[in-house]
Design a protein around this motif. Structure first.
Motif, PDB file in Angstrom:
ATOM      1  N   PRO A  32       0.820  -1.205   0.000  1.00  0.00           N
ATOM      2  CA  PRO A  32       0.000   0.000   0.000  1.00  0.00           C
ATOM      3  C   PRO A  32       0.861   1.265   0.000  1.00  0.00           C
ATOM      4  O   PRO A  32       0.363   2.352  -0.203  1.00  0.00           O
ATOM      5  N   GLU A  33       2.136   1.122   0.266  1.00  0.00           N
ATOM      6  CA  GLU A  33       3.006   2.302   0.298  1.00  0.00           C
ATOM      7  C   GLU A  33       3.534   2.579  -1.110  1.00  0.00           C
ATOM      8  O   GLU A  33       3.911   1.674  -1.830  1.00  0.00           O
ATOM      9  N   HIS A  34       3.551   3.844  -1.454  1.00  0.00           N
ATOM     10  CA  HIS A  34       4.008   4.253  -2.778  1.00  0.00           C
ATOM     11  C   HIS A  34       5.525   4.196  -2.856  1.00  0.00           C
ATOM     12  O   HIS A  34       6.104   3.793  -3.853  1.00  0.00           O
ATOM     13  N   GLU A  52       2.434   6.280   8.987  1.00  0.00           N
ATOM     14  CA  GLU A  52       2.509   7.179  10.154  1.00  0.00           C
ATOM     15  C   GLU A  52       2.194   8.627   9.787  1.00  0.00           C
ATOM     16  O   GLU A  52       2.213   9.511  10.644  1.00  0.00           O
ATOM     17  N   MET A  53       1.952   8.895   8.526  1.00  0.00           N
ATOM     18  CA  MET A  53       1.693  10.270   8.082  1.00  0.00           C
ATOM     19  C   MET A  53       0.483  10.864   8.789  1.00  0.00           C
ATOM     20  O   MET A  53      -0.518  10.178   8.997  1.00  0.00           O
ATOM     21  N   TYR A  86       0.077  13.264  -1.746  1.00  0.00           N
ATOM     22  CA  TYR A  86       1.135  13.587  -0.764  1.00  0.00           C
ATOM     23  C   TYR A  86       2.167  12.459  -0.696  1.00  0.00           C
ATOM     24  O   TYR A  86       3.356  12.689  -0.521  1.00  0.00           O
ATOM     25  N   ARG A  87       1.676  11.216  -0.786  1.00  0.00           N
ATOM     26  CA  ARG A  87       2.583  10.072  -0.620  1.00  0.00           C
ATOM     27  C   ARG A  87       3.650   9.987  -1.697  1.00  0.00           C
ATOM     28  O   ARG A  87       4.608   9.246  -1.550  1.00  0.00           O
ATOM     29  N   TRP A 144       5.754  12.250  -2.291  1.00  0.00           N
ATOM     30  CA  TRP A 144       6.991  12.760  -1.682  1.00  0.00           C
ATOM     31  C   TRP A 144       6.943  12.817  -0.154  1.00  0.00           C
ATOM     32  O   TRP A 144       7.975  12.998   0.483  1.00  0.00           O
ATOM     33  N   ARG A 145       5.785  12.655   0.423  1.00  0.00           N
ATOM     34  CA  ARG A 145       5.665  12.726   1.869  1.00  0.00           C
ATOM     35  C   ARG A 145       5.651  11.331   2.473  1.00  0.00           C
ATOM     36  O   ARG A 145       5.284  10.387   1.789  1.00  0.00           O
ATOM     37  N   PRO A 146       5.941  11.127   3.758  1.00  0.00           N
ATOM     38  CA  PRO A 146       6.501  12.129   4.658  1.00  0.00           C
ATOM     39  C   PRO A 146       7.851  12.620   4.134  1.00  0.00           C
ATOM     40  O   PRO A 146       8.631  11.835   3.608  1.00  0.00           O
ATOM     41  N   SER A 147       8.111  13.900   4.302  1.00  0.00           N
ATOM     42  CA  SER A 147       9.411  14.429   3.890  1.00  0.00           C
ATOM     43  C   SER A 147      10.433  14.135   4.985  1.00  0.00           C
ATOM     44  O   SER A 147      10.074  13.972   6.157  1.00  0.00           O
TER      45      SER A 147
END
Lengths: 455, 455
Positions: A5-7, B15-16, B77-78, B80-83
């Motif tokens: 699920p994580e990009h 965890e974002m 957002y995913r 590039w985030r979490p930065s």
């Protein structure tokens, strides 16, 4: 198989590989050795000693399977490594492909490309042997800026000969090198005898990569505290780049994937080798069976149209002879925007595995590459450097083939740098001014006529 | 307290933060409302309806403590985030400071700055309300490129009026916008009545940010399918940027640290507010007690030399009146390289917390900023954009003070963007051509004379 699920597929710093992988240890036969250009005998460590530190000369010839990455190098790698592996879900959706596309992104390094993976250890080993100054050449500036960054980390001097035409037309890469403290000269320069001789003939000489190499080498051998650094082609450079593939292996394993197809762009071969060699190890061990594909520019098709011959690494014919696929050391590729792929030869290790049938190759014209890059930028967000647009175009070709067949292939590719300093190339593409170059067989034949014939 | 052994402090995507933080809910008194420029009554949602979608108008006025981040925004957002949050260990060593310096790096976004944190939700909410086209202005291009990226994600049209002088001098940001599919006009343009009137007077008009705003607003109100987007200053923009500070809080907690000093550069205030507001929440709740410091350019010292007054957000006086620190809406800052900090006013929320004594402010001249940036680039590797060089210079000042006193302070700062498209500023600095500007009190007084007097 379910995707993550994580990009971004993360590795923590503690999971970072601590060794580089030397594919020579696993190949069915060793690559042919470099030859001394005078004697035509295999070159000895002493032949390389004026140019490189002993540690790198040893790495160039080692047959050990793994080489430990020094702690001091890992400390600096950690500034940007492990680099992210992305699943290109938005690109997949835009293509409507059942394929799953992953890309390993090296643009997160300070210089914006994969080059610091080798510039940092090269600076480290020189520093460890008491060398205080490195010389090098650079074309558009990717390698020069990476070496400038690395030498700044060790408080060393860095002197870069930048091809004169680029020095004048591309001030930003030059400035980037200066930000990191490098001394940058327009080549030909008045700093070397060779440069002065050329300027005497033509004060506005535009320079060439071959001339810049000659100047960097001349300046290096004139100073016992200096050595020379090269950004691709050689075994030790490809060795350092394997950190890319080792990380990608760990990252794909985290999401339970193995690649069916691996594509990477090839200029000198270091980015491709860095990603592909660890996967080749797994393939040779029977643990996976990816198709491994080199992608080169149609304007400089070293593997697909060159000959596998001993040839010089530089235009002036000063280096040892290396057995590689070559278009002839006098071949001058058309001015495509992927400056990093405009090299007449190929890394001897990449040539060797190609000859062994462990990799295949295709050539793609630059407009198809930029069309793919635009689609990539609009979906994945990242604006690619001109070099990896070739890898992206090849990945898109493969993904569209999967759309036809319905195959859910896993495609892995290397996004070896961002294009923030290459936007003029996009400007030309968007403005309809970019052209594809037809390469004539005559041009290759002419350049090949100067390649020495080794019995 | 032991620092982490990892240089980058990681958050996983799971965890974002899933909410933005609205500091209004926790302030001891609410900020003064914007006023309608005609009636001088508090502006109503209807006043904003031609310019913004209802969801953003509601966010502009909400008193809810947390606003949920839509899943579709989190998906983007995913990319590039979490930065990353970095510990600047190499900079600390170079400074010889006992302080521990952390920086939150927003240059990993596709556009290379923190701006996509708000351009993406702005595009999302407009898209959700059926809007198909966004208009905006841009100076050097940071905001325009971020909005172009965001609209590409939702298949919307994006039309950017770029200050004419920048359009001609800085083709690369313009090309970046076009890579993402935006339509970019040199302002003044022949696309609006206002633009045509200016071109009739002067066909080579260099334009200004105020003029570009007027054109973007005119084009927006003429098209019922279009809305306008602003990249800083407004409450909803700062709200979206709080994702920066929320992540930084979680990251520092992972290594058991709380900041003693937080410094951020302030132009319109969105980057500073984004980092600082979540820490201010903790400070107001008595959970930590960091000094919170705004850093502005000496050439545009809005907080340190401006007055807290109702003034217009734009030069032409078309926007609602906002209570903020201002140098006068007619104030034209000197051409410092930190184009993003050349704004006559300050976000009303930042102004309000400054008046409440919750933050302090300093101003730093640009040469000190670039000296700090060079030291940062040579140690940490990242070449900062001109705007965050101010934050870096302030962090270095603080770290050097700690060297004097021996205090092991924890310093947190925001590196809100990279400088890959700003290398001409470094070229000027390295060439000794950069100047600091003395700002005369007379210049401020002259601009303040036009600020309306509200009873």
């Amino acid at each position: 198989m379910a995707a993550t699920p994580e990009h971004k597929i993360h590795l923590s710093e503690s999971e970072m590989p601590t060794t580089w992988y030397n594919i020579v240890a696993d190949l069915p036969e060793p690559p042919p050795p470099p030859l001394h250009p005078g004697t035509l005998e295999p070159a000895t460590p002493d032949d390389f000693a004026p140019l490189f530190p002993m540690a790198l000369i040893e790495q160039e010839a080692t047959t050990e399977r793994y080489v430990e990455i020094p702690g001091e190098v890992l400390d600096i790698y950690r500034i940007w490594r492990p680099s992210p592996l992305f699943r290109a879900t938005r690109l997949e959706q835009a293509l409507g492909t059942p394929a799953r596309i992953y890309y390993k992104y090296e643009g997160v390094s300070p210089a914006g490309s994969h080059k610091p993976n080798t510039s940092v250890p090269q600076a480290y080993y020189n520093h460890a042997e008491g060398i205080t100054r490195l010389t090098t050449e650079t074309g558009a500036g990717q390698w020069g800026s990476s070496l400038a960054y690395a030498t700044a980390q060790y408080g060393m001097e860095c002197e870069v000969w930048m091809v004169g035409a680029s020095y004048r037309q591309k001030p930003y890469r030059r400035t980037m090198m200066q930000v990191w403290g490098a001394d940058v000269h327009s080549s030909p320069s008045d700093r070397t005898e060779y440069g002065r001789s050329l300027l005497a003939e033509d004060p506005d000489h535009p320079g060439s990569l071959g001339i810049a190499i000659s100047e960097a080498v001349e300046a290096c051998v004139a100073d016992p505290n200096a050595r020379y650094a090269l950004g691709s082609v050689l075994n030790h450079v490809l060795l350092h780049q394997t950190v890319i593939g080792e990380e990608a292996l760990l990252q794909l394993a985290k999401v339970g994937e193995t690649p069916d197809v691996l594509v990477g762009c090839t200029g000198g071969g270091s980015n491709f080798g860095g990603l592909a060699f660890p996967f080749l190890r797994e393939k040779m061990a029977g643990k996976m069976n990816p198709t491994i594909r080199c992608v080169e520019p149609a304007a400089c098709p070293t593997l697909t149209k060159g000959e596998y011959r001993y040839d010089f690494g530089d235009t002036a014919g000063m280096t040892p002879l290396m057995k590689m696929h070559t278009l002839g050391h006098g071949f001058v590729p058309e001015p495509i925007h992927a400056g990093g792929l405009r090299y007449h030869g190929m890394a001897p290790l990449v040539s060797h595995i190609y000859e062994l049938g462990l990799a295949e190759a295709i050539a793609i014209p630059q407009r198809e590459c930029f069309a793919g890059a635009l689609q990539f930028a609009r979906t994945e967000g990242i604006v690619p450097a001109p070099e990896p647009t070739h890898a992206i175009a090849a990945a898109i070709r493969e993904a569209l083939a999967c759309k036809e067949t319905g195959e859910e292939k896993v495609i892995l590719t290397a996004m070896c740098g961002h294009g923030h300093l290459d936007l003029s190339a996009y400007e030309k593409y968007l403005g309809g001014e970019m052209v594809d170059f037809e390469l004539s067989d005559d041009a290759i034949a002419a350049a090949m006529a100067d390649v020495p014939v080794i019995a």
